[in-house]
Design a protein around this motif. Structure first.
Motif, PDB file in Angstrom:
ATOM      1  N   ALA A  20       0.837  -1.204   0.000  1.00 34.45           N
ATOM      2  CA  ALA A  20       0.000   0.000   0.000  1.00 34.45           C
ATOM      3  C   ALA A  20       0.871   1.252   0.000  1.00 34.45           C
ATOM      4  CB  ALA A  20      -0.925  -0.006   1.218  1.00 34.45           C
ATOM      5  N   SER A  75       2.872   1.429  -3.446  1.00 36.55           N
ATOM      6  CA  SER A  75       2.022   1.798  -4.585  1.00 36.55           C
ATOM      7  C   SER A  75       1.599   3.261  -4.503  1.00 36.55           C
ATOM      8  CB  SER A  75       0.799   0.891  -4.654  1.00 36.55           C
ATOM      9  OG  SER A  75       0.003   0.992  -3.494  1.00 36.55           O
ATOM     10  N   ALA A  76       1.399   3.773  -3.279  1.00 35.36           N
ATOM     11  CA  ALA A  76       1.073   5.192  -3.116  1.00 35.36           C
ATOM     12  C   ALA A  76       2.221   6.062  -3.618  1.00 35.36           C
ATOM     13  CB  ALA A  76       0.760   5.506  -1.661  1.00 35.36           C
ATOM     14  N   VAL A 131       2.052   6.117  -7.387  1.00 38.86           N
ATOM     15  CA  VAL A 131       1.018   7.045  -7.851  1.00 38.86           C
ATOM     16  C   VAL A 131       1.521   8.484  -7.758  1.00 38.86           C
ATOM     17  CG1 VAL A 131      -1.299   7.958  -7.387  1.00 38.86           C
ATOM     18  CG2 VAL A 131      -0.882   5.480  -7.333  1.00 38.86           C
ATOM     19  N   VAL A 165      -0.661  -2.264  -8.551  1.00 36.24           N
ATOM     20  CA  VAL A 165      -1.659  -1.562  -7.745  1.00 36.24           C
ATOM     21  C   VAL A 165      -1.772  -0.112  -8.211  1.00 36.24           C
ATOM     22  CG1 VAL A 165      -2.272  -0.762  -5.435  1.00 36.24           C
ATOM     23  CG2 VAL A 165      -1.367  -3.075  -5.755  1.00 36.24           C
ATOM     24  N   ALA A 166      -0.634   0.515  -8.506  1.00 37.56           N
ATOM     25  CA  ALA A 166      -0.658   1.889  -9.007  1.00 37.56           C
ATOM     26  C   ALA A 166      -1.393   1.965 -10.343  1.00 37.56           C
ATOM     27  CB  ALA A 166       0.769   2.423  -9.150  1.00 37.56           C
ATOM     28  N   ALA A 189      -3.766   0.016 -11.308  1.00 39.41           N
ATOM     29  CA  ALA A 189      -5.194  -0.140 -11.007  1.00 39.41           C
ATOM     30  C   ALA A 189      -5.787   1.149 -10.464  1.00 39.41           C
ATOM     31  CB  ALA A 189      -5.389  -1.278 -10.004  1.00 39.41           C
ATOM     32  N   ARG A 190      -5.014   1.891  -9.690  1.00 44.55           N
ATOM     33  CA  ARG A 190      -5.492   3.127  -9.073  1.00 44.55           C
ATOM     34  C   ARG A 190      -5.486   4.307 -10.044  1.00 44.55           C
ATOM     35  NH1 ARG A 190      -2.470   4.319  -3.594  1.00 44.55           N
ATOM     36  NH2 ARG A 190      -3.776   6.174  -3.851  1.00 44.55           N
ATOM     37  N   ALA A 191      -4.640   4.243 -11.068  1.00 43.64           N
ATOM     38  CA  ALA A 191      -4.535   5.345 -12.032  1.00 43.64           C
ATOM     39  C   ALA A 191      -4.680   4.805 -13.459  1.00 43.64           C
ATOM     40  CB  ALA A 191      -3.207   6.071 -11.860  1.00 43.64           C
ATOM     41  N   PRO A 192      -5.833   4.201 -13.774  1.00 45.61           N
ATOM     42  CA  PRO A 192      -5.977   3.510 -15.059  1.00 45.61           C
ATOM     43  C   PRO A 192      -5.864   4.420 -16.279  1.00 45.61           C
ATOM     44  CG  PRO A 192      -8.103   3.724 -13.963  1.00 45.61           C
ATOM     45  CD  PRO A 192      -7.060   4.123 -12.960  1.00 45.61           C
ATOM     46  N   ASN A 243      -6.464  -6.146  -6.556  1.00 47.63           N
ATOM     47  CA  ASN A 243      -6.215  -5.050  -7.503  1.00 47.63           C
ATOM     48  C   ASN A 243      -5.907  -5.573  -8.906  1.00 47.63           C
ATOM     49  OD1 ASN A 243      -6.032  -2.367  -5.835  1.00 47.63           O
ATOM     50  ND2 ASN A 243      -4.941  -3.905  -4.627  1.00 47.63           N
ATOM     51  N   GLN A 283      -8.417  -5.052 -11.524  1.00 47.69           N
ATOM     52  CA  GLN A 283      -8.717  -3.658 -11.860  1.00 47.69           C
ATOM     53  C   GLN A 283      -7.687  -3.045 -12.807  1.00 47.69           C
ATOM     54  OE1 GLN A 283     -11.671  -2.623 -10.779  1.00 47.69           O
ATOM     55  NE2 GLN A 283     -11.810  -4.640  -9.781  1.00 47.69           N
TER      56      GLN A 283
END
Length: 231
Positions: free
Chosen positions: A96, A99-100, A103, A134-135, A137-140, A159, A162
Motif C-alpha cells: 500500500a 504503490s502510493a 502514484v 496496484v498503481a 489499477a489506481r490510475a488507469p 487489484n 482492476q
C-alpha cells in the motif's frame, strides 16, 4: 492473451545511444530522490518500482533503463522509501505504501515532464511489481503499459482485476515457485497480458544473456504499446 514459454531466438541488438539528458529529481511529499533519463523525441516514460532491499541505484534496473534509453524511451528510477523507512524490513513489503509512492511519481511525471514522455509505463521488479500493478489499477487513465521482471504480482491481490494497462510478466525459467505465483496472478488479470519465461534464468537474471533477454522483451512491449497510444 497467451501463456508462452519463449518468443524467439533473436539476440538483443545494441543500438547507438541517442543524446540522453540525465538529471536528479525529487518526488512527492517525502522528496524521494530519483534519476530521470530523457532521450530526444522520447516515445514515452517508464517509471521503475524496484524490489525489496533495492533503490534507484539498482544495477539491473539501471542497465534496463539505459537500454530503454537507446530505444528512445525516457525512464525514471526513484527511491520508494526514505532512508529511515528502508531500515525497517517490513516496509519493503508494504505494498500500500509503495504503490502510493508510485502514484505520486506518476502525478509528478504528468506535472513536470512534457511531450510524448507523458505516456507512462511502469516497470516493477520483485515486490515492486505488485506496487506497479496496484498503481496501474489506481490510475488507469494515466498508465499505458506495465512490465514485471521476476515480480511478485500476486501481492497486488484483488487489484489485479482492476488493471487496465497491457501487462507483461517476465519470469526466469528456473525461478521455481515464482513462476507459479505469476501464472496464478496472470489468470486474475482482466487486461491484455502475456507471460514470458526466460529459459535457464533464476530470480535475479544473473545468467549470461538473461538480462539482455529481459531488455528485449520489455523494450518490445513498451514500444508496441506506446506506439498504439499514438494511433
Amino acid at each position: 492473451m497467451s501463456l508462452a514459454r519463449t518468443l524467439s531466438d533473436r539476440k538483443a541488438v545494441t543500438m547507438p545511444a541517442p543524446d540522453v539528458r540525465k538529471s536528479t529529481v525529487l518526488i512527492g511529499d517525502q522528496q524521494l530522490e530519483g534519476i530521470l533519463r530523457q532521450p530526444d523525441k522520447a516515445s514515452g516514460l517508464v517509471i521503475f518500482a524496484h524490489g525489496a532491499g533495492s533503490s534507484r541505484l539498482s544495477p539491473r534496473n539501471n542497465y534496463v533503463a539505459e537500454s530503454l534509453g537507446r530505444r528512445g524511451i525516457s525512464t525514471l528510477l526513484f527511491d520508494l522509501l526514505t532512508e529511515d523507512e528502508a531500515g525497517d524490513r517490513a516496509n519493503v513489503f508494504d505494498i500500500a505504501r509503495l504503490s502510493a509512492r508510485m502514484v505520486e511519481a506518476i502525478g509528478w511525471a504528468q506535472a513536470n515532464v512534457t511531450g510524448p514522455d507523458t505516456r507512462v509505463g511502469l516497470f516493477g521488479a520483485s515486490t515492486g511489481a505488485a506496487a506497479a500493478l496496484v498503481a496501474a489499477a489506481r490510475a488507469p487513465k494515466a498508465v499505458s503499459v506495465v512490465v514485471s521482471r521476476g515480480g511478485r504480482p500476486d501481492l497486488a491481490g484483488a487489484n489485479l482485476a482492476q488493471v487496465r494497462a497491457p501487462t507483461l510478466l517476465i519470469v526466469g525459467g528456473a525461478d521455481y515457485g515464482v513462476i507459479e505465483l505469476n501464472q496464478d496472478a496472470a489468470r486474475a488479470l482482466t487486461c491484455d497480458w502475456q507471460l514470458e519465461l526466460v529459459p535457464g534464468a533464476t530470480h535475479l537474471f544473473e545468467e549470461p544473456g538473461a538480462l539482455d533477454r529481459v531488455v528485449q522483451l520489455a523494450g518490445d512491449w513498451f514500444e508496441r504499446h506506446f506506439t498504439a497510444e499514438q494511433e
